[in-house]
Design a protein around this motif. Structure first.
Motif, PDB file in Angstrom:
ATOM      1  N   CYS B  62       0.864  -1.182   0.000  1.00  0.00           N
ATOM      2  CA  CYS B  62       0.000   0.000   0.000  1.00  0.00           C
ATOM      3  C   CYS B  62       0.902   1.234   0.000  1.00  0.00           C
ATOM      4  CB  CYS B  62      -0.878   0.031   1.251  1.00  0.00           C
ATOM      5  SG  CYS B  62      -1.898  -1.419   1.428  1.00  0.00           S
ATOM      6  N   PRO B  63       0.934   1.986  -1.108  1.00  0.00           N
ATOM      7  CA  PRO B  63       1.761   3.198  -1.119  1.00  0.00           C
ATOM      8  C   PRO B  63       1.176   4.243  -0.182  1.00  0.00           C
ATOM      9  CG  PRO B  63       0.478   2.994  -3.151  1.00  0.00           C
ATOM     10  CD  PRO B  63       0.205   1.766  -2.360  1.00  0.00           C
ATOM     11  N   LEU B  64       2.032   5.030   0.404  1.00  0.00           N
ATOM     12  CA  LEU B  64       1.565   6.099   1.294  1.00  0.00           C
ATOM     13  C   LEU B  64       1.796   7.443   0.624  1.00  0.00           C
ATOM     14  CD1 LEU B  64       2.835   4.915   4.798  1.00  0.00           C
ATOM     15  CD2 LEU B  64       0.553   4.700   3.831  1.00  0.00           C
ATOM     16  N   SER B  65       0.821   8.314   0.768  1.00  0.00           N
ATOM     17  CA  SER B  65       0.945   9.612   0.102  1.00  0.00           C
ATOM     18  C   SER B  65       1.970  10.500   0.822  1.00  0.00           C
ATOM     19  CB  SER B  65      -0.415  10.302   0.042  1.00  0.00           C
ATOM     20  OG  SER B  65      -0.985  10.330   1.325  1.00  0.00           O
ATOM     21  N   ASP B  66       1.997  10.398   2.153  1.00  0.00           N
ATOM     22  CA  ASP B  66       2.960  11.203   2.904  1.00  0.00           C
ATOM     23  C   ASP B  66       4.243  10.404   3.083  1.00  0.00           C
ATOM     24  OD1 ASP B  66       4.373  12.863   4.540  1.00  0.00           O
ATOM     25  OD2 ASP B  66       3.217  12.374   6.343  1.00  0.00           O
ATOM     26  N   PHE B  81       0.830   0.932  11.825  1.00  0.00           N
ATOM     27  CA  PHE B  81      -0.363   0.330  12.427  1.00  0.00           C
ATOM     28  C   PHE B  81      -1.579   0.686  11.577  1.00  0.00           C
ATOM     29  CE2 PHE B  81      -3.893   0.643  15.593  1.00  0.00           C
ATOM     30  CZ  PHE B  81      -3.947  -0.700  15.940  1.00  0.00           C
ATOM     31  N   GLU B  82      -2.343  -0.329  11.202  1.00  0.00           N
ATOM     32  CA  GLU B  82      -3.536  -0.100  10.386  1.00  0.00           C
ATOM     33  C   GLU B  82      -4.697   0.205  11.339  1.00  0.00           C
ATOM     34  OE1 GLU B  82      -4.264  -3.166   7.527  1.00  0.00           O
ATOM     35  OE2 GLU B  82      -6.071  -2.196   6.744  1.00  0.00           O
ATOM     36  N   PHE B  88      -3.309   3.856   7.583  1.00  0.00           N
ATOM     37  CA  PHE B  88      -2.119   3.462   8.349  1.00  0.00           C
ATOM     38  C   PHE B  88      -1.537   4.643   9.118  1.00  0.00           C
ATOM     39  CE2 PHE B  88      -2.557   0.531   4.863  1.00  0.00           C
ATOM     40  CZ  PHE B  88      -2.337  -0.698   5.463  1.00  0.00           C
ATOM     41  N   LEU B  89      -1.139   4.357  10.337  1.00  0.00           N
ATOM     42  CA  LEU B  89      -0.405   5.327  11.133  1.00  0.00           C
ATOM     43  C   LEU B  89       1.030   4.828  11.192  1.00  0.00           C
ATOM     44  CD1 LEU B  89      -2.987   5.649  14.023  1.00  0.00           C
ATOM     45  CD2 LEU B  89      -2.445   7.434  12.358  1.00  0.00           C
ATOM     46  N   VAL B  96       3.184   5.300  18.328  1.00  0.00           N
ATOM     47  CA  VAL B  96       2.236   4.244  17.962  1.00  0.00           C
ATOM     48  C   VAL B  96       1.531   3.716  19.213  1.00  0.00           C
ATOM     49  CG1 VAL B  96       2.002   1.977  16.873  1.00  0.00           C
ATOM     50  CG2 VAL B  96       3.579   3.648  15.920  1.00  0.00           C
ATOM     51  N   ILE B  97       2.273   3.623  20.315  1.00  0.00           N
ATOM     52  CA  ILE B  97       1.667   3.104  21.552  1.00  0.00           C
ATOM     53  C   ILE B  97       0.472   3.967  21.953  1.00  0.00           C
ATOM     54  CG2 ILE B  97       2.048   2.936  24.068  1.00  0.00           C
ATOM     55  CD1 ILE B  97       4.820   1.774  23.412  1.00  0.00           C
TER      56      ILE B  97
END
Lengths: 256, 397
Positions: B62-66, B81-82, B88-89, B96-97
């Motif tokens: 999945c490509p990320l724009s940022d 993390f989805e 996704f984060l 993330v936690i």
């Protein structure tokens, strides 16, 4: 038969107990679940053949398609523990990962001109056990990748395959997590129906939340065993988690 | 890879699960290695130590724009993390936690106890994780094998491992053990290789922390924990596998070369065998022979002349009902150091007759006899009417 087998066949081994292990990933496991079968696939090493691969007793992986590369498979594997009765369907039993051999990952101590065929064992259910007895002493030592310091006498100037294999086992850091080169590979050409053949499936823990997964695995007569997924997906730690679960399973079954 | 990649730019993630609220793999690109997708290599100190090319199934990327985020060697790694389907984060663990912690009590977690337990552990919310584990247990088919296996071999086993590690302050490795349940009693069988100190630690650990296992025992409230160091099912065989190993261990110690330290080989033998016997619970009838073998071995190897040693073997032979043991009149020269070889060979034969369940050659190998010597034992030491012990004129005690 191979010269290597001529040496190995003399071993007087008790009957083996270790199951066969097939490693796959969630992507392929989805297809496996749909058909309840393991199906042979085109093989890059034995070109033109459709083969199904197992390892004898160890959760080994074909993680590296090429040097310095990891496949996503290795980062979230599914480990299927299968009945050793599949050994009777074997078309080849080789004392190492033929993929690693083909990519020259065990050269040296293997000689460049040695062929993998020169190491093939007889197509007999007790062939792996004989090899284990000779080079490891027992199945527990094989499982933990701890080879014997000595093996029965051989002519090291003539029995070059034996010599190279013995050196291979001692050459690498054969920890449980880097044991691909020395795990016994079993190949079949026929597909394997999972009901009755599968004993357990070691899966990523969150996957057990998927509705119907555990029920389906149990309908095949198997136990679903979750392993902890490392958030950073460090291959060594994931393989360690699976190895621990398999070790516990074999201890529970009184195999180790 | 010709040159190690030192810095790379985030390009997307590989989605390994087909569901949200799970972790994914951050993927990077680098000008140093064009055309390759890279993942972080994380070292033991928890930082990025390099990058590795990765292959993956088509459709899982999945490509990320940022993609402004970069990582370099020495940085903290990025986690992905989805949090929503397809969303996704990506950030460092501390970020993330906090995102994941928010999700622990969300509706999205209902019906996903395995995921919740894993995420709670990641966030350090161990209380939440424990509750989720019990929910996970309850979610498994009630009478299937997975449920009982999960309770005993995952939850109870992991708990015991953690308790032991804590109790032993990490000074002793967790011993291997088998765990099973009989009539509401949780039984823990330690591996034969466990030393006495570790076994004692395990016993006191479980005695002191037993209440923490209560919820994992099927008959809640009324349970006890017993530790056995031998397989109970083998009791009728007269010689346990555990005992066989002990016997081999004792024999191996017995054959150690004389040391100039503060302990003689005889003391070592005596200590090993007495320890073997003392570590055992009261011997059932079937173990009379084992005890006799130990006693005989102690006598045989602590002072008897080899000829007398042979005579001492006779009771062992008659008790075992094995074929005759008799001295042979072999006169050939021996390529081995004779007394050591003789000791090895006799030990192997005694153990064979003691019912160790291995042939003489295998026992000899286990004792560390060189392969060539084993061949000689096998070739010369066996006759149709039983094992023949060789005797040699040059033999001295």
């Amino acid at each position: 038969m191979s010269r290597f087998w001529e040496y190995v066949k003399e071993a007087n081994a008790p009957s083996g107990q270790l199951p066969l292990v097939h490693s796959t990933d969630l992507f392929f496991f989805r297809e496996i679940r749909a058909s309840a079968r393991l199906v042979p696939a085109e093989c890059a090493v034995y070109k033109g053949e459709k083969l199904l691969y197992f390892f004898y007793g160890r959760p080994s992986y074909r993680a590296h398609a090429k040097l310095s590369t990891v496949t996503a498979t290795a980062l979230l594997p599914v480990c299927l523990i299968l009945s050793r009765s599949i050994l009777s369907q074997a078309v080849r039993i080789v004392p190492f990962d033929t993929g690693a051999f083909a990519r020259k990952r065990m050269h040296p101590p293997m000689h460049d001109e040695m062929t993998k065929e020169a190491f093939e064992l007889a197509l007999s259910p007790d062939a792996p056990t004989k090899l284990v007895k000779l080079f490891y002493g027992n199945e527990g030592q094989y499982f933990h990748a701890k080879p014997q310091p000595e093996i029965p006498t051989y002519d090291e100037f003539e029995e070059l395959e034996v010599d190279s294999y013995f050196r291979l086992l001692h050459h690498r850091s054969n920890s449980p997590f880097d044991d691909r080169v020395s795990a016994i590979e079993v190949q079949t050409r026929s597909s394997v129906s999972l009901p009755g053949a599968i004993e357990a499936a070691i899966l990523p823990k969150p996957y057990l939340d998927k509705p119907g997964i555990v029920t389906q695995i149990e309908s095949w007569g198997a136990t679903a065993i979750p392993y902890h997924v490392q958030e950073e997906f460090i291959p060594r730690e994931i393989q360690g988690a699976i190895f621990t679960r398999l070790t516990d399973y074999l201890i529970d079954k009184k195999i180790l | 890879m010709d040159q190690p990649v030192s810095k790379a730019q985030l390009s997307g993630v590989i989605r390994l699960f087909d569901t949200d609220l799970t972790f994914a793999i951050p993927v990077f690109k680098s000008a140093q290695l064009t055309g390759e997708n890279l993942i972080q290599i994380i070292g033991e100190n928890g930082t990025v130590t390099g990058f590795l090319a990765i292959n993956f199934h088509e459709g899982s990327f999945c490509p990320l724009s940022d993609t402004a985020t970069a990582r370099a060697i020495g940085n903290a790694p990025l986690l992905a993390f989805e949090h929503t389907p397809g969303g996704f984060l990506v950030g460092e663990a501390k970020d993330v936690i906090s995102w994941v912690r928010e999700k622990l009590t969300s509706d999205a977690m209902v019906g996903r106890p395995f995921t919740r337990s894993a995420l709670a552990n990641f966030c350090g919310e161990f209380g939440v994780a424990e509750v989720a584990e019990m929910q996970a247990l309850d979610s498994l088919p009630p009478h299937g094998p997975s449920r009982s296996y999960y309770r005993l071999n995952i939850l109870a086993r992991d708990k015991i491992r953690n308790l032991f590690e804590e109790y032993a302050n990490g000074e002793f490795p967790v011993p291997q053990f088998r765990i099973f349940e009989e009539d509401g009693v949780l039984r823990i069988e330690l591996s034969s290789g466990t030393d006495a100190r570790t076994a004692q630690l395990m016993k006191s650990c479980l005695k002191n922390r037993a209440d923490e296992l209560a919820s994992l025992i099927s008959t809640t409230g009324n349970f006890s924990i017993s530790i056995t160091d031998k397989p109970p099912t083998a009791a009728v065989a007269g010689a346990y596998k555990w005992e066989r190993r002990r016997l081999l261990l004792a024999a191996r110690r017995l054959l150690l070369p004389r040391k100039k330290g503060d302990i003689t080989p005889e003391e070592l033998v005596e200590k090993a065998i007495r320890k073997t016997l003392a570590a055992k619970p009261p011997l059932p009838k079937g173990n009379k022979f084992f005890k006799q073998v130990c006693d005989n071995m102690l006598q045989i190897y602590t002072g008897y002349h080899p000829h007398r040693r042979l005579r001492q073997l006779q009771p062992v032979q008659s008790e075992s009902g094995a074929a005759a043991i008799k001295p042979a009149s072999t006169k050939e020269g021996w390529p081995f150091q004779w007394p050591a070889f003789m000791s090895h060979k006799m030990t192997a034969q005694v153990l064979h007759f003691a019912g160790v369940g291995m042939d003489v050659g295998d026992i000899a190998k286990t004792l560390g006899v060189p392969a060539q010597a084993v061949d000689v034992i096998l070739k010369r030491g066996t006759s149709p009417d039983g094992i023949v012990l060789a005797r040699h004129g040059r033999n001295k005690p």
